[in-house]
Design an enzyme around this catalytic site. Structure first.
Site, PDB file in Angstrom:
ATOM      1  N   ASP A   8     -18.032   9.981 -18.020  1.00 23.02           N
ATOM      2  CA  ASP A   8     -19.065   9.179 -17.678  1.00 23.02           C
ATOM      3  C   ASP A   8     -18.589   8.424 -17.063  1.00 23.02           C
ATOM      4  OD1 ASP A   8     -21.722   9.501 -16.404  1.00 23.02           O
ATOM      5  OD2 ASP A   8     -22.784   9.990 -17.495  1.00 23.02           O
ATOM      6  N   VAL A   9     -18.927   7.763 -16.531  1.00 19.32           N
ATOM      7  CA  VAL A   9     -19.165   5.489 -16.214  1.00 19.32           C
ATOM      8  C   VAL A   9     -20.064   5.477 -15.406  1.00 19.32           C
ATOM      9  CG1 VAL A   9     -18.055   3.770 -14.944  1.00 19.32           C
ATOM     10  CG2 VAL A   9     -17.133   6.198 -14.927  1.00 19.32           C
ATOM     11  N   ASP A  18     -23.522   9.634 -10.329  1.00 17.15           N
ATOM     12  CA  ASP A  18     -24.357   8.042  -9.722  1.00 17.15           C
ATOM     13  C   ASP A  18     -23.253   7.590  -7.973  1.00 17.15           C
ATOM     14  OD1 ASP A  18     -22.021   5.611 -10.068  1.00 17.15           O
ATOM     15  OD2 ASP A  18     -22.786   6.354 -12.417  1.00 17.15           O
ATOM     16  N   SER A  52      -7.014   2.480  -3.235  1.00  9.49           N
ATOM     17  CA  SER A  52      -6.305   3.496  -2.101  1.00  9.49           C
ATOM     18  C   SER A  52      -5.899   3.436  -3.627  1.00  9.49           C
ATOM     19  CB  SER A  52      -5.918   2.246  -1.925  1.00  9.49           C
ATOM     20  OG  SER A  52      -6.263   1.313  -1.599  1.00  9.49           O
ATOM     21  N   GLU A  62       1.079  -1.416   0.280  1.00 11.80           N
ATOM     22  CA  GLU A  62       0.165  -0.129  -0.421  1.00 11.80           C
ATOM     23  C   GLU A  62       0.517   1.507   0.134  1.00 11.80           C
ATOM     24  OE1 GLU A  62      -3.949   0.618   1.333  1.00 11.80           O
ATOM     25  OE2 GLU A  62      -3.512   2.438   0.170  1.00 11.80           O
ATOM     26  N   ASP A  67       1.001   4.586  -3.282  1.00 11.46           N
ATOM     27  CA  ASP A  67       0.938   5.929  -2.777  1.00 11.46           C
ATOM     28  C   ASP A  67       1.595   6.396  -2.811  1.00 11.46           C
ATOM     29  OD1 ASP A  67      -1.850   4.306  -1.578  1.00 11.46           O
ATOM     30  OD2 ASP A  67      -1.066   5.701   0.818  1.00 11.46           O
TER      31      ASP A  67
END
Ligand SMILES: *[C@@H]1O[C@H](CO)[C@@H](O)[C@H](O)[C@H]1NC(C)=O
Ligand SMILES: *[C@@H]1O[C@H](CO)[C@@H](O)[C@H](O)[C@H]1NC(C)=O
Ligand SMILES: *[C@@H]1O[C@H](CO)[C@@H](O)[C@H](O)[C@H]1NC(C)=O
Ligand SMILES: *[C@@H]1O[C@H](CO)[C@@H](O)[C@H](O)[C@H]1NC(C)=O
Ligand SMILES: *[C@@H]1O[C@H](CO)[C@@H](O)[C@H](O)[C@H]1NC(C)=O
Ligand SMILES: *[C@@H]1O[C@H](CO)[C@@H](O)[C@H](O)[C@H]1NC(C)=O
Length: 566
Positions: free
Chosen positions: A522-523, A548, A477, A273, A277
């Site tokens: 837009d998804v 959404d 993440s 992680e 990042d």
């Protein structure tokens, strides 16, 4: 529910012994359950040290809220007129009465080893377990271990002297456990269709291509900076970053080093992680000075996330953009804690900081409330109205740079704690009136803060960790630092033109869409996960045209997003 009955036992005892002062329980809803993997460990002696964090009652919270709304609203004459930390202190610092009452109470119990912060609204004190238990009746400290780390937490709820209770929002360091690793590794089955132009997973150049970043779209302003924060006892290795950049960063100018590590960067193996990042915020926010907040509050009895919040209010000069992958179930946290942390996000917004949180990797989530009733399970701080929450997508064709669809893990939904803020009311109402596949209303709260606000790819990333390139890394993440880096590029252009940084983004973001805009892709395909029960059959919300609760407004189209946010 065990903790509730304990509280009632204490309250009952209190009422029975009428002549003693009954304590006040500031966090009655805080979960006391011990997360899987943790178990009581060796005995704690009464002289073992404890660190307690007192969240002191602030002044002018209403004014702060109004101020954040003004400085974040592009239509307001005060847009971008941010406060310095010193100005913020003057606004929110506790009253003299609060400071005096709390100090006197602590001193009376012999608690004198305390540190304040610049805004004076938190106090962190070291004491021993016996004193802490006397100070906070009900608390009973135990050391827990997960085999690797140990923490000291209270197995039962604490109370406050009724005299000081009105001056303290909550006391940190008693209940909440450190978060565990949440990143996913999903091996994608679909290995066929490797036609011309295929890619094998998401890398910086794939992201830069998809989000329309040209080679010259890198940071250039020396005063711009960005940060990611880590609370997982994980470290990144500088050598991994340079290895990553030499493998994947050849096509754009970038930095090779993190400029500033705040907190402890321990040795040992790098964490996936932490590596992710740093590698990705520095690839989209390329050539921008980067800070890493690394495991603040590593004492056994501290809460690392809370300590990061204190750090923000104790540093007068900070990066403009912060990306964080921490999250917890709203229903496991006390309302007092969430409301106060929400005020901390307002403080950040008042200073012009942009705070991004991952929306979580459990879709709408699921919580069983009775034998045959489930509800969705919102996550905090994703559900705070004062942060920008980032969901996740995958490519329609996993091996090509195509359009994006919902990543079924993408966290999203409606808060049960925070009311819907004005800036999103019309977007959400449009979703409800125009969308066809809406889950039954008994699963969530239509009047709550809806999230996420935006999204980015969250599937199939390459990460270098411990010198080894690792494929198939997935989760929001990943999308969060990617989106954060892109906002940092926009800050760069704004600062260069003498404008303010973006600050708290949501009012400007939701306003963009009053007019048709190409700023975000837009998804519109796919649904995320929810409860595995007969009624919803694992389906939560579905992506739909415009905003959404799965992918927000969608994913960044950098040149257009820059144009609309300049
Ligand atoms: C805040 O910063 C000051 C000055 O650097 C330091 O002395 C103090 O310990 C800090 N407070 C906390 C709670 O760490
Ligand atoms: C950005 O990318 C999309 C799809 O990849 C493309 O259609 C569009 O023309 C590009 N440029 C701009 C300025 O939007
Ligand atoms: C990278 O950023 C620095 C300022 O931090 C700037 O001087 C330099 O020109 C930038 N590099 C490129 C290639 O733009
Ligand atoms: C960067 O910030 C410093 C301190 O605020 C200021 O003196 C300097 O002029 C800034 N640099 C640029 C290029 O704006
Ligand atoms: C829904 O949200 C409202 C406002 O935040 C809250 O008062 C209510 O308790 C919530 N309902 C549930 C079922 O959590
Ligand atoms: C939307 O369009 C109208 C009319 O052209 C304009 O006045 C308004 O400023 C636009 N809003 C945004 C957010 O760009």
């Amino acid at each position: 529910m065990e903790h509730r009955s304990r509280i009632w036992f204490l309250v009952g005892l209190c009422l029975h012994l009428k002549n003693i002062d009954c304590g006040v329980f500031p966090e009655p809803e805080q979960s006391l359950s011990v997360p899987p993997g943790w178990a009581p460990a060796e005995h704690l002696t009464s002289s073992d040290s404890i660190v307690l964090t007192f969240a002191l009652k602030q002044q002018n919270v209403k004014k702060l809220e109004e101020l954040v709304t003004r400085v974040s609203d592009p239509d307001s004459p005060d847009y971008g007129h941010f406060l310095s930390l010193e100005e913020l202190r003057v606004l929110v610092q506790p009253s003299e009465e609060t400071l005096r009452t709390v100090r006197t109470w602590l001193e009376k119990h012999g608690v004198v080893d305390c540190d304040g912060i610049l805004t004076r609204d938190f106090l962190q004190c070291r004491t021993d377990a016996r004193t802490a238990e006397e100070l906070l009746p009900g608390a009973r400290f135990i050391r827990y271990s997960n085999g690797d780390k140990s923490v000291v937490r209270s197995a039962s709820p604490y109370s406050l002297d009724p005299e000081v209770a009105p001056h303290i929002d909550f006391v940190g360091g008693l209940h909440r456990f450190p978060q565990e690793q949440k990143l996913l590794r999903r091996e994608n089955g679909k290995r066929e269709r490797m036609s011309a132009g295929f890619h094998l997973g998401v890398t910086p150049s794939v992201l830069r291509q998809r989000y329309n970043l040209s080679t010259s779209d890198v940071g250039t302003h020396p005063n711009n900076s960005q940060a990611c924060a880590q609370f997982l006892e994980q470290y990144f290795h500088p050598a991994d970053l340079s290895e990553f950049m030499s493998l994947f960063g050849r096509s754009f100018d970038h930095r090779l080093e993190v400029d500033h590590v705040v907190g402890q960067q321990g040795g040992g193996r790098a964490g996936l992680e932490a590596s992710l990042d740093v590698e990705y915020i520095m690839s989209t926010g390329a050539n921008i000075s980067t800070w890493v907040f690394s495991n603040p509050g590593r004492h056994e009895s501290q809460e690392p996330f809370l300590d990061w919040m204190l750090l923000l209010s104790n540093l007068s000069s900070l990066p403009w953009v912060h990306t964080i992958s921490y999250g917890d179930d709203e229903d496991s946290l006390s309302v007092a804690f969430m409301q106060r942390i929400n005020v901390e996000f307002m403080k950040a917004g008042a200073r012009g900081l942009t705070i991004l949180f991952a929306s979580g990797d459990d879709g709408a989530g699921c919580r069983q409330v009775s034998k045959d009733k489930n509800v969705f399970r919102p996550s905090f701080p994703a559900s705070s109205p004062y942060v920008t929450t980032v969901g996740g997508t995958s490519f329609k064709n996993p091996f090509q740079v195509t359009y994006e669809v919902t990543d079924y893990i993408s966290g999203g939904g409606f808060s049960n704690v925070f009311l819907m803020p004005d800036y999103q009311a019309s977007a959400v109402s449009k979703y409800f009136t125009s969308s066809v596949k809406i889950p039954p209303e008994s699963y969530y709260n239509r009047s709550g803060r809806a999230y996420p606000d935006v999204a980015a790819l969250s599937d199939n990333y390459w990460v270098v960790t411990n010198r080894v390139p690792i494929p198939w890394v997935s989760g929001t993440s990943a999308s969060t630092p990617v989106f954060g880096g892109i906002l940092s590029l926009i800050n760069d252009q704004r600062i260069k033109r003498g404008r303010s940084p973006l600050g708290f983004l949501n009012p400007a973001l939701y306003r963009l869409h009053e007019n048709a805009t190409a700023a975000l892709f837009d998804v519109t395909e796919g649904c995320h996960l929810s409860c595995f029960d007969d009624l919803v059959q694992a389906q939560g919300f579905c992506a739909a045209p415009s905003w959404d609760p799965v992918t927000g407004w969608g994913t960044p189209n950098y040149p257009e997003l820059l144009k609309s946010l300049l």
